[in-house]
Design a protein around this motif. Structure first.
Motif, PDB file in Angstrom:
ATOM      1  N   ARG A   1       0.864  -1.180   0.000  1.00 43.34           N
ATOM      2  CA  ARG A   1       0.000   0.000   0.000  1.00 43.34           C
ATOM      3  C   ARG A   1       0.901   1.231   0.000  1.00 43.34           C
ATOM      4  O   ARG A   1       1.721   1.427   0.911  1.00 43.34           O
ATOM      5  CB  ARG A   1      -0.864  -0.055   1.256  1.00 43.34           C
ATOM      6  N   ALA A   2       0.740   2.058  -1.037  1.00 41.20           N
ATOM      7  CA  ALA A   2       1.708   3.147  -1.211  1.00 41.20           C
ATOM      8  C   ALA A   2       1.461   4.308  -0.258  1.00 41.20           C
ATOM      9  O   ALA A   2       2.386   5.037   0.082  1.00 41.20           O
ATOM     10  CB  ALA A   2       1.657   3.654  -2.656  1.00 41.20           C
ATOM     11  N   ASP A   3       0.198   4.495   0.158  1.00 42.65           N
ATOM     12  CA  ASP A   3      -0.174   5.714   0.877  1.00 42.65           C
ATOM     13  C   ASP A   3       0.312   6.949   0.128  1.00 42.65           C
ATOM     14  O   ASP A   3       0.868   7.886   0.714  1.00 42.65           O
ATOM     15  CB  ASP A   3       0.355   5.686   2.323  1.00 42.65           C
ATOM     16  N   ALA A   4       0.115   6.913  -1.166  1.00 43.23           N
ATOM     17  CA  ALA A   4       0.467   8.038  -2.042  1.00 43.23           C
ATOM     18  C   ALA A   4      -0.433   7.952  -3.259  1.00 43.23           C
ATOM     19  O   ALA A   4      -0.963   6.884  -3.576  1.00 43.23           O
ATOM     20  CB  ALA A   4       1.939   7.950  -2.470  1.00 43.23           C
ATOM     21  N   LYS A   5      -0.601   9.081  -3.932  1.00 42.51           N
ATOM     22  CA  LYS A   5      -1.389   9.065  -5.155  1.00 42.51           C
ATOM     23  C   LYS A   5      -0.557   8.478  -6.282  1.00 42.51           C
ATOM     24  O   LYS A   5       0.668   8.642  -6.326  1.00 42.51           O
ATOM     25  CB  LYS A   5      -1.829  10.489  -5.505  1.00 42.51           C
TER      26      LYS A   5
END
Lengths: 245, 245
Positions: free
Chosen positions: A180-184
């Protein structure tokens, strides 16, 4: 250089007007996708066509010549709109008739008085096919060449896949790690492309999603080589951590 | 003889490794199926292919020549595995470049510092395409010929379908009536076939299901003619009532 393991490919063909009208949601294709992935078989294509003999024949002939295996769902029941068995016989250019083995299976479930002309339709099997047992309701599926013809009712289709599984050649299972990148997605696109370039033999996919916090991204790293998978996944994590500094 | 209304047909092409691996369940195709049915457009075929340019090009060329409309989902994001726009340009034999209209849309959302090379990829649009607005996250889809190229994120795809709908030629809506048989499919097969023969221009489908009471059947009668639909549905109900006497 290590030897490249054999790649085993597959296609799914879902048959039925009810899927294309939106009345029935097709959950079978997703089930088969996961099932095959767990066997190391690469699902390369899925198609849905109507209860239309011409469309079924054309699709199955296109798919069976291209992939190791084809799995079809739907259209093998007792009613007039169940035309899959006849379409398969035509696609393979073979005859079709009541199969004594299939009749015997139906007789396990139905007394003679209930073995209607409709139910007997379910014993029509193309010449040269092997039967696929149906533990739930007896009416069998069949395998003709590399094509596995299954029922459309999910519980029956799943029981048939369990029957088929031991007969399939299986490949090296594709391993995957989801991060899960937790970024766009747009913020990681360029550095992620660079990681992909550094690990060309590992498949790196990027899947945007949105939740209550807004747009986010899952990065999925896939490989049949456990060590290379771990290295590529670590490179993705390092890249993401650097982005956040 | 009444004039046969124009039949408007469509295909869906879902693009993405994540669907074929089973990781993501494709809910878009079912959504589009219902959406088109409500517009009187007949969805005739659905395909899913991998993030593979060759596979996308071949599928879209096969579908666009055959159906009135094609709707694609997936592969138009900012990352290296988003190759749908380039594949469409190749399928149509046209060029592709950053589209000033699409760049302007992205600039509504992203300040210049955030308009990364990755995000700018989302402004790559094949020559001659019309843009499809994206109210949720700005990056547009596009229409090229009869092919509508949409995002794979369901909420964005649905917003794009709402943009597209007013531009489509629509047909006479297919009406349907679903009748729960409270009988097993094999017990109604022959009389149902006879009803179908009596109403050849009405489509009668039979869909088995099972619940806690065992196997059961839904009969679905479909027609664009309200009166014929009502007559055929009544004939099915009479047939079912006679079976139970």
């Amino acid at each position: 250089m290590t030897e490249t393991p054999e790649t085993i490919t597959a296609a799914v063909l879902a048959i039925g007007d009810e899927i294309l009208s939106g009345r029935t949601r097709d959950t079978n294709t997703g089930y088969i996708a996961t099932f095959l992935t767990n066997l190391g078989i690469d699902l390369k294509e899925a198609r849905t066509v109507a209860d239309d003999e011409e469309a079924i024949v054309e699709a199955v002939n296109a798919l069976r010549s291209r992939y190791t295996y084809v799995f079809t769902t739907g259209g093998i029941g007792p009613t007039h709109d169940d035309i899959t068995a006849d379409a398969m016989a035509r696609a393979f250019g073979v005859g079709i008739d009541h199969d004594p083995r299939a009749v015997a299976m139906l007789k396990e479930r139905f007394p003679d008085t209930e073995l209607t002309e409709g139910r007997m339709r379910m014993a029509r099997i193309p010449d040269g096919a092997d039967l696929i047992a149906n533990k739930l309701s007896k009416a069998p599926g069949f395998r003709l060449g590399n094509v596995h013809v299954m029922a459309g009712v999910p519980s029956i289709m799943q029981a048939m896949m369990d029957e088929i599984a031991p007969t399939l050649r299986t490949g090296v299972v594709m391993l995957s790690e989801s991060i899960r990148a937790d970024a766009k997605e747009g913020d990681i696109a360029v550095p992620l492309r660079d990681v992909q370039k550094a690990f060309p033999e590992v498949a790196i996919g990027s899947y945007p999603f949105s939740d209550e916090k807004g747009f986010n991204t899952n990065v999925v790293v896939r490989s049949r080589d456990e060590a290379r998978l771990a290295e590529a996944a670590e490179a993705v994590r390092v890249m993401l951590a650097e982005l956040k500094r």
